[in-house]
Design a protein around this motif. Structure first.
Motif, PDB file in Angstrom:
ATOM      1  N   TYR A 225      95.088 -19.544  24.806  1.00 53.63           N
ATOM      2  CA  TYR A 225      94.708 -19.995  23.476  1.00 53.63           C
ATOM      3  C   TYR A 225      94.773 -18.878  22.443  1.00 53.63           C
ATOM      4  O   TYR A 225      94.463 -17.717  22.730  1.00 53.63           O
ATOM      5  N   LYS A 226      95.131 -19.283  21.213  1.00 55.86           N
ATOM      6  CA  LYS A 226      94.877 -18.439  20.053  1.00 55.86           C
ATOM      7  C   LYS A 226      93.393 -18.530  19.704  1.00 55.86           C
ATOM      8  O   LYS A 226      92.712 -19.469  20.093  1.00 55.86           O
TER       9      LYS A 226
ATOM     10  N   GLU B 112     100.883 -14.155  20.142  1.00 56.15           N
ATOM     11  CA  GLU B 112     102.247 -13.935  20.607  1.00 56.15           C
ATOM     12  C   GLU B 112     102.825 -12.706  19.925  1.00 56.15           C
ATOM     13  O   GLU B 112     102.680 -12.522  18.714  1.00 56.15           O
ATOM     14  N   LEU B 113     103.483 -11.854  20.715  1.00 57.64           N
ATOM     15  CA  LEU B 113     104.110 -10.639  20.196  1.00 57.64           C
ATOM     16  C   LEU B 113     105.611 -10.879  20.127  1.00 57.64           C
ATOM     17  O   LEU B 113     106.338 -10.663  21.093  1.00 57.64           O
TER      18      LEU B 113
ATOM     19  N   THR C 190     111.413 -14.500  28.085  1.00 57.19           N
ATOM     20  CA  THR C 190     110.083 -13.941  28.344  1.00 57.19           C
ATOM     21  C   THR C 190     109.260 -13.976  27.070  1.00 57.19           C
ATOM     22  O   THR C 190     109.724 -13.553  26.004  1.00 57.19           O
ATOM     23  N   LEU C 191     108.063 -14.487  27.188  1.00 60.82           N
ATOM     24  CA  LEU C 191     107.118 -14.531  26.080  1.00 60.82           C
ATOM     25  C   LEU C 191     106.094 -13.424  26.321  1.00 60.82           C
ATOM     26  O   LEU C 191     105.514 -13.331  27.404  1.00 60.82           O
ATOM     27  N   ARG C 192     105.881 -12.591  25.320  1.00 56.59           N
ATOM     28  CA  ARG C 192     104.898 -11.522  25.453  1.00 56.59           C
ATOM     29  C   ARG C 192     103.679 -11.840  24.604  1.00 56.59           C
ATOM     30  O   ARG C 192     103.790 -12.283  23.450  1.00 56.59           O
ATOM     31  N   VAL C 193     102.518 -11.621  25.186  1.00 57.20           N
ATOM     32  CA  VAL C 193     101.265 -11.901  24.494  1.00 57.20           C
ATOM     33  C   VAL C 193     100.386 -10.658  24.521  1.00 57.20           C
ATOM     34  O   VAL C 193     100.453  -9.839  25.437  1.00 57.20           O
ATOM     35  N   GLY C 194      99.556 -10.538  23.495  1.00 60.00           N
ATOM     36  CA  GLY C 194      98.620  -9.432  23.397  1.00 60.00           C
ATOM     37  C   GLY C 194      97.242  -9.933  23.010  1.00 60.00           C
ATOM     38  O   GLY C 194      97.047 -11.110  22.686  1.00 60.00           O
ATOM     39  N   TYR C 195      96.303  -9.040  23.029  1.00 61.45           N
ATOM     40  CA  TYR C 195      94.911  -9.353  22.708  1.00 61.45           C
ATOM     41  C   TYR C 195      94.799  -9.915  21.297  1.00 61.45           C
ATOM     42  O   TYR C 195      95.297  -9.336  20.341  1.00 61.45           O
ATOM     43  N   GLY C 196      94.135 -11.065  21.196  1.00 63.05           N
ATOM     44  CA  GLY C 196      93.987 -11.706  19.896  1.00 63.05           C
ATOM     45  C   GLY C 196      92.549 -11.906  19.469  1.00 63.05           C
ATOM     46  O   GLY C 196      92.288 -12.549  18.453  1.00 63.05           O
TER      47      GLY C 196
END
Length: 346
Positions: free
Chosen positions: A120-121, A240-241, A178-184
């Motif tokens: 989740y966002k 999402e990055l 590839t989907l990259r995610v970071g701390y939100g």
């Protein structure tokens, strides 16, 4: 006075300052007091330092950053020795090194029977309330449903839980991308270790606990495992990055990519973000190298506490998940800052 200061530094002067109820002791060392200093790859450390040093606000750090960018591999060691002094910062707690990594999960941008567990966002109301709902409430109350807050769905809730602990990761999609995610953001509740909880319940002893051991136990005991995950009320949201190159590490607390085995997460109350830090990690795989404090973590508290970034994927995860070693960490501070720690009249 300067001569006296330099003599004190050469002798390894012990300097004490008080912070709140706890006593913090600063010891200024010399570089020959750092075990293995001469053998390190100082040019590699300098490259990592210059990746974030432009983010410093203070003039002395910014000046050093400009000088650092003019160095060559042959002058890297001399740069650190000329402009910095090693400072051992102790707060009475034993030194502890742990590790972290960037996990790789399998997922999709759309839900399906296989991909059922959403990332989740952060919802707007979580930004306005600290703390917000806890992990159990977020996942069982329906508060996140039908709001378009999902970034992607993955196939394993246990891996998703550990992705939240790491704070960033890569998700392999069905089309090969590839989907990259970071701390939100987070819900504001304190992190509670489920490994510590397993030890408290007598299921494992402390030396047996690792990320893989915990994952396997949760999978073997799905109902009790779900309750174990709820023991940690902290919940991390993602972003999402989109523009982070595949060959770069995840973003740390300075919003720049961290580097395997050269970046660490620290407690910024004791160690300035962006500062070089000399690591003397004992135990299996003894490590002596110069790293840079470029990240933080909710479990990283204290002046002798660091989380070492190991890289991306399963091999990095296995190495990071078993690391729990003692040793010593020494912060490199600009000379004037190190001298400023001297008590009045020293």
């Amino acid at each position: 006075m300067i001569g006296a200061l330099r003599s004190a530094v050469l002798a390894g002067a012990i300097l004490t300052a008080h912070t709140g109820a706890a006593e913090t002791m600063h010891t200024i060392l010399t570089f020959d007091m750092l075990d293995g200093w001469a053998a390190d790859d100082h040019a590699a450390a300098l490259s990592v330092f210059t990746n974030t040093c432009d983010l410093f606000d203070d003039p002395d750090w910014r000046t050093l950053c400009a000088v650092a960018r003019e160095q060559t591999p042959d002058t890297a060691r001399g740069f650190f020795e000329l402009f910095f002094r090693p400072v051992l910062i102790e707060d009475g707690q034993d030194c502890l090194f742990t590790g972290y990594f960037e996990p790789e999960l399998t997922g999709s941008r759309f839900p399906s029977a296989q991909f059922r567990y959403p990332l989740y966002k952060m919802p707007p109301e979580a930004l306005e309330s600290n703390p917000w709902l806890d992990r159990r409430q977020i996942l069982t109350s329906g508060v996140m449903d039908n709001r378009g807050l999902e970034i992607a769905w993955v196939d394993d809730p246990v891996e998703l839980f550990f992705l939240q602990i790491q704070g960033s990761g890569r998700i392999s999609l069905p089309d090969g991308q590839t989907l990259r995610v970071g701390y939100g953001g987070a819900n504001g509740h304190p992190y509670r270790s489920i490994g510590v909880e397993l030890v408290r319940r007598g299921i494992y002893s402390a030396h047996q606990v690792s990320a893989e051991v915990i994952k396997n136990w949760v999978r073997r005991n799905p109902e009790a495992g779900q309750e174990l995950l709820f023991h940690n009320p902290s919940y991390v949201f993602f972003r999402e990055l989109r523009h982070l190159p595949a060959d770069r590490g995840p973003l740390g607390a300075m919003n720049r990519s961290v580097t395997p085995l050269r970046s660490i997460a620290v407690d910024p109350a004791h160690t300035p973000l962006g500062a070089p830090v000399w690591i003397e990690k004992d135990g299996q795989g003894k490590m002596r190298r110069l790293m840079v404090a470029q990240d933080t973590g909710s479990a990283i508290k204290g002046s002798q506490r660091a989380d070492i970034f190991f890289g991306t994927g399963d091999a990095a995860g296995q190495a990071a998940g078993t690391l729990r070693d003692t040793g010593r960490m020494v912060v490199l501070l600009p000379i004037q800052r190190a001298y400023a720690l001297l008590p009045d009249g020293f």
